[in-house]
Design a protein around this motif. Structure first.
Motif, PDB file in Angstrom:
ATOM      1  N   THR A   9       0.835  -1.199   0.000  1.00  0.00           N
ATOM      2  CA  THR A   9       0.000   0.000   0.000  1.00  0.00           C
ATOM      3  C   THR A   9       0.871   1.251   0.000  1.00  0.00           C
ATOM      4  OG1 THR A   9      -0.105   0.166   2.401  1.00  0.00           O
ATOM      5  CG2 THR A   9      -1.761  -1.236   1.324  1.00  0.00           C
ATOM      6  N   ASP A  10       0.237   2.381  -0.261  1.00  0.00           N
ATOM      7  CA  ASP A  10       0.980   3.645  -0.255  1.00  0.00           C
ATOM      8  C   ASP A  10       1.567   3.932   1.117  1.00  0.00           C
ATOM      9  OD1 ASP A  10       0.606   4.168  -2.919  1.00  0.00           O
ATOM     10  OD2 ASP A  10      -1.171   5.413  -2.611  1.00  0.00           O
ATOM     11  N   ASN A  11       0.803   3.619   2.182  1.00  0.00           N
ATOM     12  CA  ASN A  11       1.307   3.842   3.542  1.00  0.00           C
ATOM     13  C   ASN A  11       2.506   2.961   3.839  1.00  0.00           C
ATOM     14  OD1 ASN A  11      -0.578   5.805   4.132  1.00  0.00           O
ATOM     15  ND2 ASN A  11      -1.989   4.400   5.150  1.00  0.00           N
ATOM     16  N   SER A  12       2.426   1.697   3.439  1.00  0.00           N
ATOM     17  CA  SER A  12       3.533   0.768   3.665  1.00  0.00           C
ATOM     18  C   SER A  12       4.755   1.188   2.872  1.00  0.00           C
ATOM     19  CB  SER A  12       3.140  -0.653   3.273  1.00  0.00           C
ATOM     20  OG  SER A  12       2.100  -1.119   4.087  1.00  0.00           O
ATOM     21  N   ARG A  13       4.527   1.625   1.642  1.00  0.00           N
ATOM     22  CA  ARG A  13       5.628   2.065   0.795  1.00  0.00           C
ATOM     23  C   ARG A  13       6.314   3.286   1.405  1.00  0.00           C
ATOM     24  NH1 ARG A  13       3.319   2.057  -4.523  1.00  0.00           N
ATOM     25  NH2 ARG A  13       3.417  -0.135  -4.115  1.00  0.00           N
ATOM     26  N   LYS A  14       5.521   4.210   1.904  1.00  0.00           N
ATOM     27  CA  LYS A  14       6.070   5.416   2.534  1.00  0.00           C
ATOM     28  C   LYS A  14       6.839   5.050   3.800  1.00  0.00           C
ATOM     29  CE  LYS A  14       6.450   9.869   2.534  1.00  0.00           C
ATOM     30  NZ  LYS A  14       7.241  10.530   1.507  1.00  0.00           N
ATOM     31  N   GLU A  15       6.280   4.129   4.587  1.00  0.00           N
ATOM     32  CA  GLU A  15       6.960   3.692   5.806  1.00  0.00           C
ATOM     33  C   GLU A  15       8.284   3.018   5.465  1.00  0.00           C
ATOM     34  OE1 GLU A  15       6.267   1.011   9.829  1.00  0.00           O
ATOM     35  OE2 GLU A  15       4.708   1.048   8.297  1.00  0.00           O
ATOM     36  N   GLU A  39      10.137   3.556   2.887  1.00  0.00           N
ATOM     37  CA  GLU A  39      11.054   4.610   2.449  1.00  0.00           C
ATOM     38  C   GLU A  39      11.636   5.364   3.642  1.00  0.00           C
ATOM     39  OE1 GLU A  39      10.817   8.708  -0.188  1.00  0.00           O
ATOM     40  OE2 GLU A  39       9.384   7.109  -0.593  1.00  0.00           O
ATOM     41  N   ARG A  46      11.242  -4.062  11.539  1.00  0.00           N
ATOM     42  CA  ARG A  46      10.052  -3.508  10.873  1.00  0.00           C
ATOM     43  C   ARG A  46      10.137  -3.685   9.359  1.00  0.00           C
ATOM     44  NH1 ARG A  46       5.002  -3.471  10.612  1.00  0.00           N
ATOM     45  NH2 ARG A  46       4.087  -1.611   9.714  1.00  0.00           N
ATOM     46  N   LEU A  90       7.345  -5.588   7.085  1.00  0.00           N
ATOM     47  CA  LEU A  90       6.731  -5.012   5.885  1.00  0.00           C
ATOM     48  C   LEU A  90       6.959  -5.907   4.668  1.00  0.00           C
ATOM     49  CD1 LEU A  90       7.590  -1.218   6.311  1.00  0.00           C
ATOM     50  CD2 LEU A  90       5.338  -2.289   6.531  1.00  0.00           C
TER      51      LEU A  90
END
Length: 99
Positions: free
Chosen positions: A2-8, A10, A55, A59
């Motif tokens: 997801t976008d949130n997971s991708r941002k996290e 990064e 983490r 992910l």
């Protein structure tokens, strides 16, 4: 992912790189020199890196990604691809095979 997971992911990657650069910049050139960071700070950095790695693994597992590990370019592969023609006499026999 997801976008949130991708941002996290990064953010975690950037944090890991920043901590690694701090370690490189503050590590004394010689072992006889005193380290500028206190023992407690060094342990805190180690704990942060451990938490980041844990983490990142979570992910990757959640996304179904394979566990990618760093490797040397000249490192021998752990698995070797064997052509099916070389397995148990399945290939055609040549005169060289009989010698």
């Amino acid at each position: 992912m997801t976008d949130n997971s991708r941002k996290e992911a990064e953010i975690l990657m950037v944090m890991r790189k920043v901590l690694a650069n701090i370690i490189k910049d503050t590590t004394p050139e010689f072992k006889t020199m005193k380290h500028p960071l206190s023992g407690g700070t060094i342990e805190d950095i180690k704990m942060c890196l451990s938490l980041i790695a844990a983490r990142e693994r979570e992910l990757a597992d959640k996304a179904g990604s394979a566990h990618l590990r760093p490797y040397f370019t000249d490192e021998k592969a752990k698995a070797e691809v064997v052509p099916i023609s070389k397995i148990g006499g399945l290939g055609k026999k040549t005169d060289k095979d009989h010698e």
